[in-house]
Scaffold this motif. Structure first.
Motif, PDB file in Angstrom:
ATOM      1  N   LYS A  68      45.856  43.298  40.867  1.00 12.54           N
ATOM      2  CA  LYS A  68      43.839  43.362  40.510  1.00 12.54           C
ATOM      3  C   LYS A  68      43.482  42.509  41.522  1.00 12.54           C
ATOM      4  O   LYS A  68      42.147  42.325  42.007  1.00 12.54           O
ATOM      5  CB  LYS A  68      43.459  43.515  39.257  1.00 12.54           C
ATOM      6  CG  LYS A  68      44.425  44.462  38.608  1.00 12.54           C
ATOM      7  CD  LYS A  68      43.715  44.902  37.172  1.00 12.54           C
ATOM      8  CE  LYS A  68      44.218  46.595  36.511  1.00 12.54           C
ATOM      9  NZ  LYS A  68      44.169  46.551  34.712  1.00 12.54           N
ATOM     10  N   ILE A  69      43.850  41.275  41.414  1.00  9.63           N
ATOM     11  CA  ILE A  69      43.232  39.999  42.086  1.00  9.63           C
ATOM     12  C   ILE A  69      43.057  40.060  43.086  1.00  9.63           C
ATOM     13  O   ILE A  69      42.647  39.936  44.314  1.00  9.63           O
ATOM     14  CB  ILE A  69      43.871  38.508  41.144  1.00  9.63           C
ATOM     15  CG1 ILE A  69      43.488  39.108  39.859  1.00  9.63           C
ATOM     16  CG2 ILE A  69      42.996  37.946  42.333  1.00  9.63           C
ATOM     17  CD1 ILE A  69      44.240  37.394  39.300  1.00  9.63           C
ATOM     18  N   MET A 119      48.034  42.530  36.865  1.00 12.25           N
ATOM     19  CA  MET A 119      46.399  41.713  37.201  1.00 12.25           C
ATOM     20  C   MET A 119      46.627  40.286  38.436  1.00 12.25           C
ATOM     21  O   MET A 119      45.843  40.541  39.326  1.00 12.25           O
ATOM     22  CB  MET A 119      46.539  40.461  35.838  1.00 12.25           C
ATOM     23  CG  MET A 119      45.619  39.217  35.698  1.00 12.25           C
ATOM     24  SD  MET A 119      44.058  40.179  35.635  1.00 12.25           S
ATOM     25  CE  MET A 119      44.059  40.752  33.771  1.00 12.25           C
TER      26      MET A 119
END
Length: 796
Positions: free
Chosen positions: A514-515, A511
């Motif tokens: 992806k950020i 995550m």
């Protein structure tokens, strides 16, 4: 668990199990059954492998091209099909950017590109024969120097000279092309044979063409012999997507084999072909098999294997159809084997790092991936297949599922070959969620396992095969399976729409990756350069972490200030280890110093560091992104900067790809990274307080130098991150050092000098011993009368 630990071998009895009606894929016979096409005359030739001695046709294969390399055509792929087996020989990605350049080119080949010509040596004269010319390639757009030549090279042209240098063999043409660059203008001399009218004698023309070379498009599927320097010894030349019969009557393919004994020629047979390029880019292949050719194979009559490929503009999907038609007047029990793609690109396999979704085991440059309703996304490593082929040469295939598995295990969502940035996968038709017409699947090795060099094992070629369910096919009906083949990049939005999102593996802290990737793309949209965007992202991340890193810098500064006092403690308790540790703890407690405080900032930065590392290593947008658009150096931020090629004179293992230490290029950015690491280490490391700490610091310096080997093949984009982060850390350390107030040191005996703790203005807490000393004030000694005083030595 039995399937995974001891995979059962398929048996004929199991293959004859009844199939539910909703899984049958037999098309009913038409009212009028068309007779099978006439049988092809067969001439003896060399026997194909695993065919029991049955000859195959001595017919030169013909190539068919679908799609185009022309920027105006709108096609994303250029597929070269071969009528030997109705297979895929080559598939190139031809999508263009807004500036008209190839969006996905070969980043390991800086030379100019003429086009895939499938050249062969001529048996009649010097030169190399052209066997195929793809539309839109430089060879197809070649301009003749005279008006009677016609535009473009043609199949069966004989190339005899390149830039006025004579050519006698195909490898000479390849060698001359390696010395060129994209956009170079070259001349090619050919001899073209043209048949005369009314059966007149053929005429041979000598023609000269002017050609403008282009960049190499990424050849996503290719033969091992056409891979260039990126290919390794041991991988086999095999056409992709072959089809053969897996069951005919009661005969099936034996374990560890690729065809029914005596029918190996089917996979290498020359198909009849037909193309439809006006309405759509479609090619159909048919292979009539006569009853005589099947005599002795428990067959009741002739068969026809049918195949088709369709390519559409602006798409990475190739529509494929596979069918086996029963041309006899009786039902026949039939099944086919469909092999997967092979020869997938090895781009960057010697430096790229793939993350495996498996808890144990790593990934290779080429891996088999699949997903079923029962197991979800799975990866079979190419290295695992290579080990199995070496340990079990009699049965090298690794089963994925078999007929005795439950329905969810055989409900296949996709299966394909996975590379760092690209996938080639079989998908069910658009109106279906999964395949339900296969009884068996297995991953296989397309290489001679003993011939793969030890330090190049990650480059072994792999594939897979699917065996259809064996069904009684009525007379005139056919066993049919429509499917789609995706051959394209791992663009998140694209593969999400196809159900392949799991093929992008971020590993831990996905995550976070992806950020950070989203922020990186936003910054790129602002500045238009990924190198600058990486610098901005690094500054943004380090800026957000400044409060944490400032505490770490203050902690490091305190360690340097306390070093002299700790050294005194070490000297005082030189032979008393327990006493030294106790004194150090009391001293650190007294000055308010926690030696573990520097670990917390590092732990907080770890998820961001790993997430950013995976973001830069996985994001396909960094592939082919340049450091400076006008420089050839660092023209691929997803790979090493490749400052200078030294593979010609460096030892094979050190220059070797795979686990070779250094790779074939000298890279400049990793050297700068290590130099900055050494500078930071010199600035941040406190002076040694004893011999043990001095030795530890020397080991750390050596380890930092050793890191140069591990960082030597790190992508250029990641090096830019490390360089920016190191420069930020150095500046941050200098600034923090100036802002910390000068502290008053503490004496070794435990007495606080001036009552000030280092780095603060807060008074230090007095210990119990200090308070006792203040309460007990010893009386000064009484003065003696002058006559009672003792004389000092020397009589004075």
């Amino acid at each position: 668990m039995n399937m995974w630990l001891v995979p059962p071998r398929p048996k004929n009895v199991a293959d004859n199990k009844p199939v539910p009606a909703d899984q049958a894929v037999i098309e009913p016979a038409a009212d009028v059954i068309e007779p099978a096409p006439p049988a092809v005359d067969r001439k003896p030739a060399e026997p194909a492998a695993d065919d029991g001695g049955q000859p195959i046709e001595a017919v030169r294969p013909a190539r068919i091209t679908l799609g185009s390399m022309d920027p105006q055509s709108g096609f994303f792929v250029l597929a070269t099909l071969n009528n030997r087996g109705g297979t895929v020989e080559r598939l190139e990605l031809t999508e263009r950017t807004a500036k008209g350049r190839l969006k996905y080119r070969r980043v390991d080949t800086p030379s100019g590109y003429l086009g895939y010509l499938a050249t062969e040596a001529s048996t009649k004269s010097d030169g190399c024969l052209v066997r195929v010319v793809g539309p839109g390639t430089p060879a197809a757009l070649a301009k003749p120097s005279s008006s009677d030549g016609g535009e473009g090279l043609k199949p069966d042209d004989l190339i005899v000279a390149f830039n006025s240098q004579a050519i006698s063999q195909p490898y000479e043409l390849d060698a001359l092309l390696t010395k060129t660059k994209p956009d170079d203008k070259v001349t090619i001399e050919v001899r073209r044979t043209e048949s005369g009218e009314n059966d007149a004698a053929s005429a041979v023309k000598s023609l000269t063409f002017n050609v403008t070379l282009t960049e190499h498009p990424l050849d996503l599927i290719r033969l091992a012999s056409t891979g260039g320097d990126d290919e390794v010894m041991g991988n086999l030349d095999r056409l992709a997507c072959r089809v053969t019969l897996s069951q005919l009557g009661n005969k099936t393919i034996p374990t560890g084999k690729s065809s029914i004994d005596g029918l190996g020629w089917i996979g290498e047979a020359v198909y009849q072909s037909e193309t439809k390029l006006a309405e759509s880019h479609e090619a159909t292949f048919t292979l009539p098999i006569t009853a005589k050719q099947l005599d002795g194979f428990d067959s009741s009559g002739p068969l026809t294997i049918e195949r088709s490929y369709t390519v559409a503009p602006a798409s990475y999907l190739v529509a494929m159809d596979v069918a086996v038609r029963n041309n006899s007047d009786k039902p026949q029990k039939l099944a086919y084997r469909l092999e997967g793609p092979c020869g997938m690109t090895l781009e960057g396999w010697w430096y790229s790092v793939k993350i495996s979704p498996n808890f144990f085991g790593g990934a290779s440059a080429r891996d088999v991936i699949y997903k079923t309703d029962r197991e979800g996304h799975r990866l079979v490593s190419g290295y695992e297949l290579l080990k199995r082929a070496k340990s079990h040469p009699e049965d090298p295939d690794l089963p994925i599922f078999a007929i005795d598995g439950d329905e969810t295990a055989r409900s296949l969502r996709y299966i394909g070959i996975d590379a760092q940035y690209f996938d080639v996968a079989y998908l069910p038709p658009a109106d279906s969620e999964s395949f339900r017409g296969f009884r068996r699947a297995a991953a296989t090795l397309i290489a001679s396992a003993p011939d793969i060099p030890r330090h190049k094992e990650r480059a072994a070629d792999v594939s897979f095969f699917l065996d259809s369910i064996a069904l009684d096919v009525p007379a005139g009906a056919r066993l049919h399976q429509p499917l789609r083949m995706f051959a394209g990049p791992k663009i998140p939005e694209l593969i999400d729409s196809l159900g392949l999102s799991a093929t992008i593996e971020y590993g831990w802290f996905g995550m976070v990756s992806k950020i950070l990737g989203g922020i990186l793309h936003f910054l790129y949209s602002v500045v238009g350069n990924y190198a600058i965007a990486i610098v901005m992202l690094t500054i943004l991340v380090r800026g957000c972490l400044f409060p944490v890193s400032r505490k770490a810098a203050i902690h490091a500064q305190k360690m340097q200030e306390l070093a002299p006092e700790l050294k005194k403690i070490n000297e005082k308790f030189k032979d008393d280890m327990e006493g030294k540790l106790k004194a150090q703890r009391e001293f650190q407690k007294r000055v308010g110093f926690n030696p573990l405080a520097g670990c917390l900032p590092a732990l907080l930065q770890l998820p961001i560091f790993i997430g950013l590392y995976r973001c830069l290593s996985v994001d396909i947008e960094l592939r082919q992104a340049t450091f400076v658009s006008s420089w050839q150096w660092a023209s691929n931020l997803a790979g090493p900067d490749m400052f200078y090629y030294w593979g010609d004179w460096l030892m094979d293992y050190f220059a070797g790809r795979g686990t070779g230490w250094l790779g074939p290029y000298f890279n400049l950015l990793p050297i700068l990274v290590v130099i900055l690491f050494l500078v930071q280490q010199k600035m941040f490391m406190p002076p040694a307080t004893d011999e043990q700490q001095e030795f530890t610091q020397k080991v750390m310096t050596i380890m930092t130098l050793m890191m140069a080997l591990f960082f030597f093949r790190v992508p250029a984009g990641l090096c830019i991150y490390f360089i920016t982060s190191s420069l930020w850390g150095i500046v941050e350390r200098i600034v923090v050092k100036k802002t910390i107030p000068q502290a008053k040191l503490v004496a070794v005996g435990g007495d606080v000098i001036d009552g000030t703790v280092i780095g603060t203005s807060k008074p230090a807490k007095e210990s119990l011993a200090d308070r006792i000393r203040k309460q007990i004030k010893p009386e000064p000694p009484k003065a003696l009368p002058p006559g009672k005083r003792k004389k000092p030595p020397g009589g004075r």
